[in-house]
Design an enzyme around this catalytic site. Structure first.
Site, PDB file in Angstrom:
ATOM      1  N   TYR A 150       0.842  -1.206   0.000  1.00  0.00           N
ATOM      2  CA  TYR A 150       0.000   0.000   0.000  1.00  0.00           C
ATOM      3  C   TYR A 150       0.878   1.258   0.000  1.00  0.00           C
ATOM      4  O   TYR A 150       0.646   2.190  -0.789  1.00  0.00           O
ATOM      5  CB  TYR A 150      -0.960   0.022   1.207  1.00  0.00           C
ATOM      6  CG  TYR A 150      -1.758   1.306   1.235  1.00  0.00           C
ATOM      7  CD1 TYR A 150      -2.785   1.521   0.316  1.00  0.00           C
ATOM      8  CD2 TYR A 150      -1.443   2.329   2.131  1.00  0.00           C
ATOM      9  CE1 TYR A 150      -3.488   2.716   0.288  1.00  0.00           C
ATOM     10  CE2 TYR A 150      -2.142   3.531   2.117  1.00  0.00           C
ATOM     11  CZ  TYR A 150      -3.165   3.721   1.190  1.00  0.00           C
ATOM     12  OH  TYR A 150      -3.834   4.917   1.163  1.00  0.00           O
ATOM     13  N   ARG A 197       1.166   8.498  12.533  1.00  0.00           N
ATOM     14  CA  ARG A 197       0.630   9.708  13.143  1.00  0.00           C
ATOM     15  C   ARG A 197      -0.885   9.819  13.023  1.00  0.00           C
ATOM     16  O   ARG A 197      -1.575  10.239  13.943  1.00  0.00           O
ATOM     17  CB  ARG A 197       1.285  10.941  12.492  1.00  0.00           C
ATOM     18  CG  ARG A 197       0.930  12.248  13.169  1.00  0.00           C
ATOM     19  CD  ARG A 197       1.134  13.435  12.255  1.00  0.00           C
ATOM     20  NE  ARG A 197       0.280  13.337  11.066  1.00  0.00           N
ATOM     21  CZ  ARG A 197       0.338  14.176  10.043  1.00  0.00           C
ATOM     22  NH1 ARG A 197       1.229  15.146  10.027  1.00  0.00           N
ATOM     23  NH2 ARG A 197      -0.472  14.029   9.017  1.00  0.00           N
ATOM     24  N   ARG A 207     -10.862   3.765   8.419  1.00  0.00           N
ATOM     25  CA  ARG A 207      -9.688   3.211   7.732  1.00  0.00           C
ATOM     26  C   ARG A 207      -8.669   2.736   8.749  1.00  0.00           C
ATOM     27  O   ARG A 207      -8.477   3.377   9.781  1.00  0.00           O
ATOM     28  CB  ARG A 207      -9.002   4.328   6.941  1.00  0.00           C
ATOM     29  CG  ARG A 207      -9.366   4.402   5.508  1.00  0.00           C
ATOM     30  CD  ARG A 207      -8.506   5.440   4.873  1.00  0.00           C
ATOM     31  NE  ARG A 207      -8.956   6.755   5.260  1.00  0.00           N
ATOM     32  CZ  ARG A 207      -9.871   7.432   4.573  1.00  0.00           C
ATOM     33  NH1 ARG A 207     -10.381   6.911   3.495  1.00  0.00           N
ATOM     34  NH2 ARG A 207     -10.258   8.613   4.981  1.00  0.00           N
ATOM     35  N   PHE A 267      13.646  20.400  -1.568  1.00  0.00           N
ATOM     36  CA  PHE A 267      12.353  19.779  -1.812  1.00  0.00           C
ATOM     37  C   PHE A 267      12.291  18.346  -1.279  1.00  0.00           C
ATOM     38  O   PHE A 267      11.281  17.936  -0.697  1.00  0.00           O
ATOM     39  CB  PHE A 267      12.080  19.808  -3.327  1.00  0.00           C
ATOM     40  CG  PHE A 267      10.876  19.029  -3.766  1.00  0.00           C
ATOM     41  CD1 PHE A 267       9.593  19.489  -3.517  1.00  0.00           C
ATOM     42  CD2 PHE A 267      11.028  17.831  -4.450  1.00  0.00           C
ATOM     43  CE1 PHE A 267       8.484  18.769  -3.925  1.00  0.00           C
ATOM     44  CE2 PHE A 267       9.929  17.113  -4.866  1.00  0.00           C
ATOM     45  CZ  PHE A 267       8.650  17.580  -4.605  1.00  0.00           C
TER      46      PHE A 267
HETATM   47  C1  PS7 Z   1       4.104  15.105  -6.340  1.00  0.00           C
HETATM   48  C2  PS7 Z   1       5.285  16.442  -4.532  1.00  0.00           C
HETATM   49  C3  PS7 Z   1      11.277  12.860  -2.932  1.00  0.00           C
HETATM   50  C4  PS7 Z   1      12.072  10.642  -3.940  1.00  0.00           C
HETATM   51  C5  PS7 Z   1      -0.849  14.065  -2.746  1.00  0.00           C
HETATM   52  C6  PS7 Z   1       6.568  13.082  -1.703  1.00  0.00           C
HETATM   53  C7  PS7 Z   1      -1.601  10.668   0.506  1.00  0.00           C
HETATM   54  C8  PS7 Z   1       2.863  11.064   2.821  1.00  0.00           C
HETATM   55  O1  PS7 Z   1      -2.854  10.739   3.861  1.00  0.00           O
HETATM   56  O2  PS7 Z   1      -1.921  15.007   2.789  1.00  0.00           O
HETATM   57  O3  PS7 Z   1      -3.840  13.007   3.440  1.00  0.00           O
HETATM   58  O4  PS7 Z   1      -2.826  12.446   5.667  1.00  0.00           O
HETATM   59  O5  PS7 Z   1      -0.005  14.667   4.379  1.00  0.00           O
HETATM   60  C9  PS7 Z   1       3.502  14.951  -3.890  1.00  0.00           C
HETATM   61  C10 PS7 Z   1      10.086  10.689  -2.502  1.00  0.00           C
HETATM   62  C11 PS7 Z   1       0.308  11.895  -2.883  1.00  0.00           C
HETATM   63  C12 PS7 Z   1       5.535  10.942  -1.018  1.00  0.00           C
HETATM   64  C13 PS7 Z   1       0.801  10.435  -0.100  1.00  0.00           C
HETATM   65  C14 PS7 Z   1       2.322  14.119  -4.070  1.00  0.00           C
HETATM   66  C15 PS7 Z   1       9.038  11.298  -1.721  1.00  0.00           C
HETATM   67  C16 PS7 Z   1      -0.964  11.176  -2.817  1.00  0.00           C
HETATM   68  C17 PS7 Z   1       4.356  11.620  -0.439  1.00  0.00           C
HETATM   69  C18 PS7 Z   1       1.736  13.867  -2.713  1.00  0.00           C
HETATM   70  C19 PS7 Z   1       7.679  10.782  -2.159  1.00  0.00           C
HETATM   71  C20 PS7 Z   1      -0.862   9.973  -1.921  1.00  0.00           C
HETATM   72  C21 PS7 Z   1       1.460  13.470   2.015  1.00  0.00           C
HETATM   73  C22 PS7 Z   1       3.647  10.681   0.521  1.00  0.00           C
HETATM   74  O6  PS7 Z   1       0.061  13.711   1.969  1.00  0.00           O
HETATM   75  O7  PS7 Z   1      -1.365  12.705   3.692  1.00  0.00           O
HETATM   76  C23 PS7 Z   1       4.267  15.465  -4.885  1.00  0.00           C
HETATM   77  C24 PS7 Z   1      11.090  11.379  -3.093  1.00  0.00           C
HETATM   78  C25 PS7 Z   1       0.385  13.224  -2.798  1.00  0.00           C
HETATM   79  C26 PS7 Z   1       6.546  11.594  -1.577  1.00  0.00           C
HETATM   80  C27 PS7 Z   1      -0.520  10.353  -0.471  1.00  0.00           C
HETATM   81  C28 PS7 Z   1       1.225  11.217   1.035  1.00  0.00           C
HETATM   82  C29 PS7 Z   1       1.855  12.455   1.029  1.00  0.00           C
HETATM   83  C30 PS7 Z   1       2.566  11.298   1.384  1.00  0.00           C
HETATM   84  P1  PS7 Z   1      -2.811  12.234   4.188  1.00  0.00           P
HETATM   85  P2  PS7 Z   1      -0.833  14.111   3.254  1.00  0.00           P
HETATM   86 MN    MN Z   2      -5.489   8.550   1.028  1.00  0.00          MN
HETATM   87 MN    MN Z   3      -4.027  13.613   7.421  1.00  0.00          MN
HETATM   88 MN    MN Z   4     -10.991  13.002   5.357  1.00  0.00          MN
END
Ligand code: PS7
Ligand code: MN
Ligand code: MN
Ligand code: MN
Ligand code: MN
Ligand code: MN
Length: 357
Positions: A150, A197, A207, A267
């Protein structure tokens, strides 16, 4: 110093940046300071995945509607005028006006678009598999392998897409593309921290991402994690989850050594240092069982500053929080020894990279 060029942006692109500011607390600032070459592609990549995640998270969308939306998102994101008006989520405005993202996606360089589309196909299908599975099996994620798969779908793939963007634009060492396990660790570390968290909030939303293989060692039923009489057991469960996340730390540090561009370094580094600080905050913290905890503004500022220098200062942040985890570690915790060893390994790894005289 933002690298945006607002005067030359179309109204649609300006709207995209407004959504970016609305939907992301942590990513918006670092994305807007990215190297000009990747600024717009990564902002749009973010919005596409945020759109997908808004559908995934929305428990008011019936499963038979949600699954095709997730599986077809790579198609709808290419349909002129596409909008979605049936979400109740906080970020629903993005989906209600998603046509501006569609418009701007058509303007970016083709190799960048193809990377974003490829990741969207894979993430949408992965999310759909888990949404269907949660529907069938009331118990949710079973094994640690299920849990990691996942995390691969929702974060490992983001890492893969980003790494391909960095390498294609020559802002990272091309060798990074040949080390998929380093990239995977970058995503796993962030996602696992987020899941640890968000335990209480996710449970309230119906969930559960903690794998049964871990929680069942500590409590009989998942709900028991929130029973005040079983706090000690619940904390020992979160300790094991933290230990499992910490196994990715060394590979994350190694990955960051491969970044060439300062804006890309910032970043990738800021979310990682925020994650290690968050792991320390949740570790043996009973508040996690009642509500969502967050690092303070002051700590966040300090971390941002230290994460925008170089790998040495980033490793200092890791070292500082590892030391605090060591201090909080409790000898009565069944994972005491394993946690202590893993913290020692991370410290040793940093010491080997940057020996201190
Ligand atoms: C394309 C910058 C840098 C090699 C929206 C960045 C949810 C934890 O679950 O809202 O709503 O509480 O805090 C970001 C690796 C992904 C992983 C992932 C896209 C790093 C949709 C992000 C971010 C790889 C799926 C935070 C993982 O969301 O979580 C871009 C390198 C999105 C990264 C989700 C979560 C991000 C996350 P929630 P958040
Ligand atoms: Mn989600
Ligand atoms: Mn959240
Ligand atoms: Mn929600
Ligand atoms: Mn989410
Ligand atoms: Mn979450």
């Amino acid at each position: 110093v933002h690298t945006r060029d607002v005067k030359n942006e179309s109204p649609e692109l300006q709207e995209c940046f407004r959504f970016l500011n609305l939907t992301s607390r942590s990513f918006s600032a670092v994305i807007q300071e990215l190297n000009h070459e990747l600024l717009v592609p990564i902002a749009l990549f973010y919005l596409v995945l945020r759109g997908l995640d808004t559908i995934e998270d929305d428990m008011t969308i019936p499963i038979e509607k949600k699954v095709p939306l997730l599986r077809n998102f790579h198609i709808t994101m290419q349909q002129d005028g596409w909008q979605f008006h049936e979400s109740q989520e906080k970020d629903r405005e993005l989906l209600e006006k998603f046509d501006v993202v569609v418009t701007e996606l058509k303007k970016i360089k083709e190799p960048y678009f193809e990377i974003i589309k490829d990741m969207t196909v894979k993430m949408g299908n992965g999310m759909a598999d888990y949404a269907e599975n949660t529907e069938v099996i009331e118990n949710g994620v079973q094994t640690i392998d299920d849990y990691e798969l996942y995390c691969h779908y929702v974060a490992g793939l983001v890492g893969e897409g980003l790494t391909r963007l960095f390498v294609t634009s020559e802002l990272a060492n091309p060798k990074l593309a040949e080390r998929p396990s380093l990239t995977e660790s970058m995503g796993q570390f962030l996602q696992k921290t987020n899941i640890i968290r968000d335990l209480h909030e996710d449970w309230e939303d119906g969930r559960r991402w903690y794998p049964k293989e871990i929680w069942s060692k500590h409590v009989d039923k998942f709900e028991d994690l929130f029973d005040p009489k079983q706090v000690t057991k619940a904390l020992e469960c979160t300790s094991e989850m933290v230990l499992d996340a910490l196994k990715h730390a060394e590979e994350c540090i190694f990955y960051m050594a491969g970044i060439r561009d300062q804006s890309v370094f910032n970043f990738v580094a800021i979310p990682q240092t925020m994650a290690i600080a968050t792991l320390e905050l949740v570790f043996r913290n009973p508040a996690v069982l009642k509500r969502n905890v967050k690092i303070t503004k002051g700590d966040a500022c300090q971390i941002m500053f230290e994460s925008t220098q170089n790998l040495v200062t980033v490793c200092d942040v890791f070292r500082k929080y590892i030391k605090r985890i060591q201090k909080k570690n409790d000898p009565r915790d069944p994972n005491y020894l394993a946690i202590s060893e893993q913290c020692g390994k991370i410290e040793q790894f940093i010491e080997t990279l940057f020996p201190r005289q």
